[in-house]
Design an enzyme around this catalytic site. Structure first.
Site: not given
Length: 280
Positions: A47, A184, A69
């Site tokens: 990641d 997030m 991502k």
């Protein structure tokens, strides 16, 4: 002793996949199983949030595949990433899927593991230290403290569409959870702060943003729930960030151990300090 311990651990078998948590950043927070996986793997699918120093522990001839991502940037589709793991395993590779934090804490590890099950690919889960715990610890903020809270809620600040999740019951969380840790969430902090204040949280409640947690680039912003949107904008800080809401943020005045190493004088009783200020 470390080499002896590693030699006694299970190894990745050809044609199998290990889903491994790399922790919040600092390579020292890798588990021994994670280090063993890095040494064994033919392919590491990693990641964006995996620290480069962690990847340096892999074999010199390893194939590194980026599968990061990041919100607002071109990214591989989750289904494509999952099927790539299947493809690599069917080629007989020893596959390491390396994720920041813990693969089962807002890491889509469950989705990838289900795809492996669907295609009869053997796999192993290796937990890692979640950024919502380890990242906050590196900022000197405990997620629990017996004089403050006996519960903590972990939530994500955006769904698969990049929006604040509709399924979150902000009213219930606002009233029921003394400490809220959000992944997030920085991008949507204005909407989230408004939701929590509407749910009854005080605009003066302490909030901290821990950016690039547990890395050499870590930065911390301390503010309040009401001032959070403007403070983030003025700070110039950007994700990745862990956001924590609650009185535990005040403990940073006493427990900022990294700051103390740089010369900060810690307070024996942080609750005498009523003002939350921005720090770096």
């Amino acid at each position: 002793m470390i080499e002896a311990a590693l030699s006694n651990l299970p190894a990745i078998e050809p044609g199998s996949v290990w889903l491994v948590g790399a922790g919040p950043g600092d390579p020292g927070l890798l588990t021994l199983l994670a280090v063993k996986a890095l040494r064994d793997a033919d392919v590491v699918v990693h990641d964006a949030l995996v620290d480069e120093n962690c990847l340096k522990l892999a074999r010199p001839d390893v194939l590194l595949e980026y599968a990061g991502k990041r919100g607002g940037k071109p990214s591989a589709k989750q289904r494509d990433i999952s099927l790539r793991l299947v493809e690599l395993a069917r080629m007989g590779k020893r596959v390491l899927r390396l994720k920041g934090g813990d693969p089962f804490v807002f890491g889509r590890g469950g989705e990838e593991a289900l795809t492996l099950v669907e295609h009869n690919v053997p796999f192993r889960i290796v937990p890692g230290i979640s950024a919502g715990i380890g990242g906050l610890a590196y900022a000197g903020i405990p997620v629990t403290h017996r004089d403050i809270n006996h519960a903590v809620t972990f939530l994500t600040g955006h769904n698969s569409s990049g929006l604040v999740p509709d399924a979150i019951n902000w009213n219930a969380i606002g009233k029921g959870s003394p400490v809220i840790v959000m992944y997030m969430a920085m991008k949507h902090i204005a909407e989230i702060s408004a939701n929590l204040i509407t749910a009854g949280r005080s605009p003066l409640e302490p909030v901290a943003f821990v950016c690039s947690a547990a890395t050499e680039n870590q930065r911390v912003l301390e503010t309040t729930l009401g001032e959070a949107p403007a403070a983030v904008k003025a700070s110039g800080l950007e994700p990745p960030a862990i956001v924590v809401v609650g009185e535990v943020v005040r403990l940073r005045g006493s427990l900022d151990w990294l700051g103390a190493m740089a010369g900060r004088k810690l307070q024996p009783d942080p609750f005498r300090q009523s003002d939350s200020k921005e720090t770096a």
